[in-house]
Design an enzyme around this catalytic site. Structure first.
Site, PDB file in Angstrom:
ATOM      1  N   CYS A  57       0.839  -1.197   0.000  1.00  0.00           N
ATOM      2  CA  CYS A  57       0.000   0.000   0.000  1.00  0.00           C
ATOM      3  C   CYS A  57       0.880   1.256   0.000  1.00  0.00           C
ATOM      4  O   CYS A  57       1.569   1.534  -0.967  1.00  0.00           O
ATOM      5  CB  CYS A  57      -0.979  -0.038   1.163  1.00  0.00           C
ATOM      6  SG  CYS A  57      -2.434   1.020   0.914  1.00  0.00           S
ATOM      7  N   HIS A 107      -3.731  -5.577   1.160  1.00  0.00           N
ATOM      8  CA  HIS A 107      -3.409  -5.901   2.553  1.00  0.00           C
ATOM      9  C   HIS A 107      -3.905  -7.304   2.891  1.00  0.00           C
ATOM     10  O   HIS A 107      -4.863  -7.800   2.292  1.00  0.00           O
ATOM     11  CB  HIS A 107      -4.087  -4.927   3.512  1.00  0.00           C
ATOM     12  CG  HIS A 107      -3.486  -3.563   3.523  1.00  0.00           C
ATOM     13  ND1 HIS A 107      -2.234  -3.303   4.018  1.00  0.00           N
ATOM     14  CD2 HIS A 107      -3.999  -2.371   3.121  1.00  0.00           C
ATOM     15  CE1 HIS A 107      -1.982  -1.998   3.920  1.00  0.00           C
ATOM     16  NE2 HIS A 107      -3.036  -1.416   3.377  1.00  0.00           N
TER      17      HIS A 107
END
Length: 483
Positions: A325, A422
């Site tokens: 991310c 994630h």
């Protein structure tokens, strides 16, 4: 409602253990936290955000996570400002001062969510935030006694003996609460005791005598707590394992660091969290750059520590680098945030290990996702929670295929990878293949580990807390709805 004498006294873990314990007794249970502050968010099936602790508590209660379980979530972006999430959706960013002065509609949202939960379960376990003894925050409070009064729910106070001064913690809280708030407190418990619990009998009795509150139990240290996903940055820690060393720079605004938990559970893996002021060790097999709530801010912070030099040296030595991310965005050539959606506006150079460019624009993507790896077609489950679009030549070598589109990037050398997904390491087959690429073997099934640990935590609380007394203190749903 479980309130604490301070932050990080173990409220989240206690609520998770109590949820599993009461479910094992045959009750339907829901967790609830009216206001949370955390950058470690979870994504619900309906595409909203809640605190990671409430997602774990939902799992303990054997329920799907829902935005009603944490209707107000604050995600710090700077020292004085935070993104405000209400019932799962981003409302905007507020400075700390303006938030304290103006909480318009937040208590109403919290009560609405609470009553929806309460109508559909036998028991709601509510977690406070911080401490009710912070009398300067009592006005407009929705996290502790303000919510307890508005919802008309009883309170049990938790003190943490591990940090010392627990008698003063509990008795001091009793001393500063006003009469109406004192009337809400029905008992106390002491958490994180090490050694022979009977040695604290006199201390327990002294607290009871000074406050008039009954003690529901003294809970010994639960040694397997590290196996469960942590929400608070204070809880993340290095974990000594095997020869495969994964090094993680501890960013100032680190977010969604539960990505590390499945790796830390592996016996062959050592996770080393490197705090500010220390160089990244030169013997790492992998440097993992985690997510961030403020990518440009944390990239500047990373450079201020000299970690950019360490990462580039590690790569030159043949080491592997993964960015997740915000960490993925940092690995690129540039990050451009023209409107300041992720912090202060600006454009900066990235680490340059991936030939990609990120622009912070468009809608925030919040969704649970399933992907497949490009090289071996392994299934991967996780979630996305990010701003920005990343493009460039290295995106033509995607790490995964997600919903039919390419996801992530792999550098020309094959040793640098980035992704917005994630939670990927929670997928056992994927984690095993990833560790093999580092010369390590996977020896765990992560979901099974979490479930067995939650069961063990429930049994631990059954042994050391008076759960019958705790349940008897709960207010009937009809009474909370009248409030």
């Amino acid at each position: 409602m479980i309130q604490g004498t301070g932050s990080n006294v173990g409220k989240s873990l206690l609520v998770a253990g109590l949820a599993r314990a009461f479910v094992r007794r045959g009750l339907t249970v829901a967790p609830f936290k009216p206001q949370n502050m955390s950058n470690n968010a979870a994504v619900t099936p309906e595409g909203g955000e809640i605190g990671r602790a409430q997602a774990l508590q939902a799992r303990a209660a054997m329920r799907l996570p829902h935005t009603d379980m944490n209707p107000v979530l604050l995600k710090p972006e700077t020292d004085t400002g935070a993104q405000v999430i209400v019932q799962g959706k981003r409302r905007g960013t507020q400075g700390a001062g303006s938030f304290m002065r103006d909480k318009t509609g937040l208590l109403e949202a919290a009560l609405e969510s609470f009553h929806r939960l309460a109508r559909n379960v036998d028991l709601v376990l509510i977690e406070g935030a911080g401490s009710p003894a912070e009398t300067n925050l009592r006005k407009n409070d929705i996290a502790n006694m303000g919510f307890a009064q508005a919802a008309n729910v009883p309170v049990v106070l938790v003190g943490d003996i591990h940090r010392g001064g627990v008698i003063a913690q509990v008795v001091g809280t009793h001393a500063v609460l006003d009469a109406a708030d004192l009337a809400k407190v029905k008992g106390f418990t002491i958490n994180r005791f090490r050694g022979d619990v009977s040695l604290f009998d006199a201390g327990r009795d002294d607290i009871a005598a000074r406050t008039g509150w009954p003690c529901l139990g003294v809970v010994p240290w639960f040694w397997d707590a590290w196996k469960l996903p942590a929400e608070d940055m204070m809880d993340i820690a290095s974990h000594k394992g095997g020869a495969c060393k994964i090094v993680v720079p501890q960013l100032e605004r680190m977010a969604n660091f539960d990505d590390l938990d499945p790796l830390a559970n592996e016996p062959d893996v050592t996770i080393e969290i490197v705090p500010p002021g220390r160089a990244l060790p030169g013997d790492a097999d992998l440097i993992l750059i985690p997510g961030s709530k403020s990518t440009i801010g944390d990239l500047n912070y990373l450079r201020a520590q000299g970690w950019d030099i360490d990462i580039l040296a590690h790569h030159r030595r043949g080491g592997h680098v993964v960015g997740l991310c915000g960490g993925y965005q940092m690995l690129g050539k540039t990050i451009d945030d023209p409107d300041g959606v992720d912090g202060r506006p600006g454009k900066v150079a990235g680490l340059g290990l991936l030939d990609v460019h990120t622009v912070m624009a468009g809608e925030k993507r919040v969704t649970q996702s399933r992907a497949r790896t490009m090289d071996s077609d392994l299934g991967v489950e996780g979630y996305e929670i990010h701003m920005g679009r990343t493009t460039g030549p290295d995106c033509d070598r995607p790490w995964m295929k997600l919903e039919g589109r390419p996801e992530g990037a792999i550098g020309r050398c094959g040793r640098v990878r980035g992704s917005y997904l994630h939670g990927m390491f929670g997928s056992d087959a994927f984690r095993a293949a990833f560790l093999r690429s580092l010369g390590a073997e996977s020896q765990t099934e992560y979901d099974e580990t979490v479930e067995s640990t939650l069961d063990a935590l429930a049994a631990h609380l059954e042994d050391h807390l008076d759960l019958d007394l705790l349940l008897s203190l709960a207010a009937p749903v009809g009474e909370t709805e009248k409030a």
